[in-house]
Design a protein around this motif. Structure first.
Motif, mmCIF file in Angstrom:
data_model
loop_
_atom_site.group_PDB
_atom_site.id
_atom_site.type_symbol
_atom_site.label_atom_id
_atom_site.label_comp_id
_atom_site.label_asym_id
_atom_site.label_seq_id
_atom_site.Cartn_x
_atom_site.Cartn_y
_atom_site.Cartn_z
ATOM 1 N N ALA A 19 2.365 3.996 3.177
ATOM 2 C CA ALA A 19 1.872 5.326 2.820
ATOM 3 C C ALA A 19 2.311 6.321 3.888
ATOM 4 O O ALA A 19 2.480 5.962 5.058
ATOM 5 N N ASP A 34 -5.108 1.438 9.307
ATOM 6 C CA ASP A 34 -4.179 0.369 9.674
ATOM 7 C C ASP A 34 -4.815 -1.010 9.752
ATOM 8 O O ASP A 34 -4.201 -1.953 10.232
ATOM 9 N N ARG A 69 1.585 -4.687 3.451
ATOM 10 C CA ARG A 69 2.502 -3.683 3.989
ATOM 11 C C ARG A 69 2.017 -2.303 3.578
ATOM 12 O O ARG A 69 1.929 -2.015 2.387
ATOM 13 N N ASN A 70 1.702 -1.499 4.556
ATOM 14 C CA ASN A 70 1.263 -0.132 4.297
ATOM 15 C C ASN A 70 2.423 0.810 4.582
ATOM 16 O O ASN A 70 2.793 1.009 5.733
ATOM 17 N N LEU A 122 -4.373 6.770 2.893
ATOM 18 C CA LEU A 122 -4.041 5.365 3.091
ATOM 19 C C LEU A 122 -3.164 5.157 4.319
ATOM 20 O O LEU A 122 -3.239 4.120 4.967
ATOM 21 N N ILE A 182 0.867 -1.175 0.000
ATOM 22 C CA ILE A 182 0.000 0.000 0.000
ATOM 23 C C ILE A 182 0.905 1.226 0.000
ATOM 24 O O ILE A 182 1.766 1.369 0.861
ATOM 25 N N TRP A 187 -5.819 -3.009 7.137
ATOM 26 C CA TRP A 187 -5.865 -3.619 5.803
ATOM 27 C C TRP A 187 -6.121 -5.118 5.848
ATOM 28 O O TRP A 187 -6.859 -5.633 5.008
#
Length: 190
Positions: free
Chosen positions: A42, A25, A39-40, A21, A15, A27
């Motif tokens: 952003a 948290d 894996r975020n 985004l 992400i 996702w």
């Protein structure tokens, strides 16, 4: 910003984008794709060119299978929609060269009247980029906006989403992407 490598034993959905985004948290609740990783990375306040640079310089060759990106609302006063669109186009081209699957999320309207024309033009350009590159484009404004403005019941400050806004955004993303992401990750894992 230093970024740790994504190399892992299971496929990854990455992400990438700005605060819309970064501030979400949960996702894994959207896709429930275990054992795949989400894996975020952003970052609040990032402009599209910064998102592109981070991808190019830090993660484009890592072990992600699918890239989900939303960026473009953050800008300087002189930035035009094509500046953000060009950055996203470059990001798409790098990802496609490395056989990554992409989802481009429509940039959301804000409650600020000066943003409407910018967001509308940017989203038209992003949709064209997605079509040219055979990339998934996810439209979210029809659920969150009216008259080219973010509906106040979804906003915490005229720009960012509140919990109701995130619920609506994530439900729309899930509905439009679940089959695509599941299929791509199965192929990636195989």
């Amino acid at each position: 910003m230093n970024y740790l490598s994504l190399h892992s034993s299971s496929p990854v959905v990455l992400i990438l984008g700005d605060s819309h985004l970064a501030r979400f948290d949960s996702w894994p609740d959207i896709w429930s794709l275990k054992p795949w990783q989400i894996r975020n990375i952003a970052v609040d306040g990032y402009q599209a060119r910064q998102v592109y640079s981070m991808y190019r310089d830090q993660v484009s060759s890592d072990d992600h299978c699918v890239l989900v990106v939303m960026a473009g609302i953050n800008r300087t006063k002189k930035d035009m929609p094509n500046d953000a669109a060009d950055a996203i186009d470059k990001l798409v081209r790098i990802a496609k060269k490395r056989d990554k699957k992409l989802v481009i999320l429509e940039v959301m309207y804000t409650e600020r009247p000066n943003d409407s024309a910018y967001v509308e033009e940017l989203n038209m350009q992003l949709r064209t980029i997605a079509e040219i590159n055979n990339t998934m484009f996810v439209s979210v404004n029809h659920k969150l906006s009216g008259k080219k403005k973010l509906l106040s019941q979804f906003s915490s400050d005229e720009l960012h989403l509140n919990s109701v806004g995130y619920s609506a955004l994530m439900a729309e993303i899930r509905e439009q992407t679940l089959q695509f992401i599941s299929t791509e990750l199965k192929q990636c894992r195989g």
